[in-house]
Design an enzyme around this catalytic site. Structure first.
Site, PDB file in Angstrom:
ATOM      1  N   HIS A   1     146.123  40.950  24.663  1.00 11.56           N
ATOM      2  CA  HIS A   1     145.484  40.390  23.465  1.00 11.56           C
ATOM      3  C   HIS A   1     143.974  40.237  23.656  1.00 11.56           C
ATOM      4  O   HIS A   1     143.208  40.427  22.712  1.00 11.56           O
ATOM      5  CB  HIS A   1     146.071  39.013  23.132  1.00 11.56           C
ATOM      6  CG  HIS A   1     147.323  39.051  22.328  1.00 11.56           C
ATOM      7  ND1 HIS A   1     147.379  39.554  21.050  1.00 11.56           N
ATOM      8  CD2 HIS A   1     148.574  38.622  22.615  1.00 11.56           C
ATOM      9  CE1 HIS A   1     148.612  39.438  20.581  1.00 11.56           C
ATOM     10  NE2 HIS A   1     149.362  38.884  21.516  1.00 11.56           N
TER      11      HIS A   1
ATOM     12  N   GLN B   1     144.691  35.002  18.953  1.00 13.76           N
ATOM     13  CA  GLN B   1     145.793  34.776  18.023  1.00 13.76           C
ATOM     14  C   GLN B   1     145.556  33.583  17.113  1.00 13.76           C
ATOM     15  O   GLN B   1     146.231  33.430  16.097  1.00 13.76           O
ATOM     16  CB  GLN B   1     147.107  34.599  18.786  1.00 13.76           C
ATOM     17  CG  GLN B   1     147.557  35.871  19.482  1.00 13.76           C
ATOM     18  CD  GLN B   1     148.863  35.648  20.191  1.00 13.76           C
ATOM     19  OE1 GLN B   1     148.895  35.237  21.344  1.00 13.76           O
ATOM     20  NE2 GLN B   1     149.959  35.908  19.486  1.00 13.76           N
TER      21      GLN B   1
ATOM     22  N   GLY C   1     153.867  32.358  25.195  1.00 17.14           N
ATOM     23  CA  GLY C   1     152.476  32.528  25.575  1.00 17.14           C
ATOM     24  C   GLY C   1     151.640  32.671  24.326  1.00 17.14           C
ATOM     25  O   GLY C   1     152.147  32.984  23.248  1.00 17.14           O
TER      26      GLY C   1
ATOM     27  N   HIS D   1     151.281  40.735  28.529  1.00 16.52           N
ATOM     28  CA  HIS D   1     151.255  40.687  27.062  1.00 16.52           C
ATOM     29  C   HIS D   1     150.030  39.893  26.589  1.00 16.52           C
ATOM     30  O   HIS D   1     149.294  40.341  25.702  1.00 16.52           O
ATOM     31  CB  HIS D   1     152.555  40.046  26.560  1.00 16.52           C
ATOM     32  CG  HIS D   1     152.649  39.920  25.078  1.00 16.52           C
ATOM     33  ND1 HIS D   1     153.505  40.683  24.320  1.00 16.52           N
ATOM     34  CD2 HIS D   1     151.997  39.116  24.197  1.00 16.52           C
ATOM     35  CE1 HIS D   1     153.380  40.350  23.045  1.00 16.52           C
ATOM     36  NE2 HIS D   1     152.471  39.398  22.945  1.00 16.52           N
ATOM     37  N   GLU D   2     149.818  38.719  27.182  1.00 14.65           N
ATOM     38  CA  GLU D   2     148.717  37.855  26.732  1.00 14.65           C
ATOM     39  C   GLU D   2     147.347  38.416  27.106  1.00 14.65           C
ATOM     40  O   GLU D   2     146.406  38.325  26.315  1.00 14.65           O
ATOM     41  CB  GLU D   2     148.893  36.431  27.267  1.00 14.65           C
ATOM     42  CG  GLU D   2     150.165  35.732  26.809  1.00 14.65           C
ATOM     43  CD  GLU D   2     150.425  35.761  25.302  1.00 14.65           C
ATOM     44  OE1 GLU D   2     149.450  35.798  24.517  1.00 14.65           O
ATOM     45  OE2 GLU D   2     151.600  35.768  24.916  1.00 14.65           O
TER      46      GLU D   2
ATOM     47  N   CYS E   1     156.027  39.042  19.166  1.00 14.28           N
ATOM     48  CA  CYS E   1     154.682  38.465  19.199  1.00 14.28           C
ATOM     49  C   CYS E   1     154.477  37.600  17.973  1.00 14.28           C
ATOM     50  O   CYS E   1     154.831  38.006  16.856  1.00 14.28           O
ATOM     51  CB  CYS E   1     153.646  39.587  19.241  1.00 14.28           C
ATOM     52  SG  CYS E   1     151.941  39.013  19.344  1.00 14.28           S
ATOM     53  N   LEU E   2     153.885  36.437  18.165  1.00 14.98           N
ATOM     54  CA  LEU E   2     153.580  35.554  17.047  1.00 14.98           C
ATOM     55  C   LEU E   2     152.635  36.218  16.047  1.00 14.98           C
ATOM     56  O   LEU E   2     152.658  35.896  14.867  1.00 14.98           O
ATOM     57  CB  LEU E   2     152.952  34.248  17.565  1.00 14.98           C
ATOM     58  CG  LEU E   2     153.832  33.384  18.469  1.00 14.98           C
ATOM     59  CD1 LEU E   2     153.031  32.222  19.033  1.00 14.98           C
ATOM     60  CD2 LEU E   2     155.052  32.891  17.724  1.00 14.98           C
TER      61      LEU E   2
END
Length: 192
Positions: free
Chosen positions: A175, A86, A81, A171-172, A128-129
């Site tokens: 953000h 991000q 995701g 999670h997304e 996480c990226l």
């Protein structure tokens, strides 16, 4: 108007700074914003603005979505995701890999909002990226109800999602509110 050719928004709804980020580097993978960089960290901790309906028909929106998908599918740094912050855009856009659907496609969600969290929790390891070199244990709702705008028609939709896909949505959407999994992890560890 952006500082370089070909960057003027047709609809004028994206800011000049957003357009610079959307168009930087062409049409491929975007730069990931990470907590390792102090300026990036400030942006990642900021709340995202809503997407306006006029944005959906802009070539800038299409380019942003395509580049977000290229970034999350980068073989050197794949994810399940990605949220617009991000890649440096403070707008309420996420892409989620739908493990609950045939073919496990990535789908894009505009202005997503979780309107129901089940009391039943799933505890699992997340990465996480935007938080490279770490992972942590996080307890998330096992089932959620998501309200969002369709990325093509802007119609409001509502969907109930469970399991691992529900975890990705949580999670997304975090953000979009400037929250990282490390804020709620019961434990974290470094990984190579």
């Amino acid at each position: 108007m952006c500082a370089f050719s070909g960057c003027k928004s047709v609809t004028g709804v994206f800011s000049e700074n957003e357009l610079l980020v959307i168009h930087a580097g062409g049409t491929g993978i975007m730069r990931l914003y990470t907590v390792d960089n102090p300026a990036d960290s400030v942006l990642l901790r900021s709340k995202s603005a809503a997407v306006q309906e006029e944005m959906l028909t802009s070539p800038d929106f299409s380019l942003l979505v395509n580049r977000m998908l290229a970034t999350v599918n980068d073989p050197d740094n794949e994810g399940v995701g990605i949220a617009a912050p991000q890649v440096g855009i403070l707008r309420r856009i996420i892409a989620v890999q739908r493990f609950d659907k045939e073919g496990e496609p990535f789908e894009v969600y505009v202005n997503p909002e979780i309107v129901f969290y089940s009391g039943n929790k799933i505890s699992g390891i997340e990465g996480c990226l935007s938080v490279p070199g770490m992972r942590g244990r996080v307890a998330r709702a096992a089932e959620i109800t998501l309200r969002y705008r369709d990325s093509k028609t802007f119609e409001e939709r509502e969907e109930t999602v469970s399991g691992y896909t529900a975890v990705i949505f949580q999670h997304e959407t975090d953000h979009l509110n400037g929250r990282l999994y490390t804020d709620i992890a019961s434990e974290t560890e470094s990984v190579q």
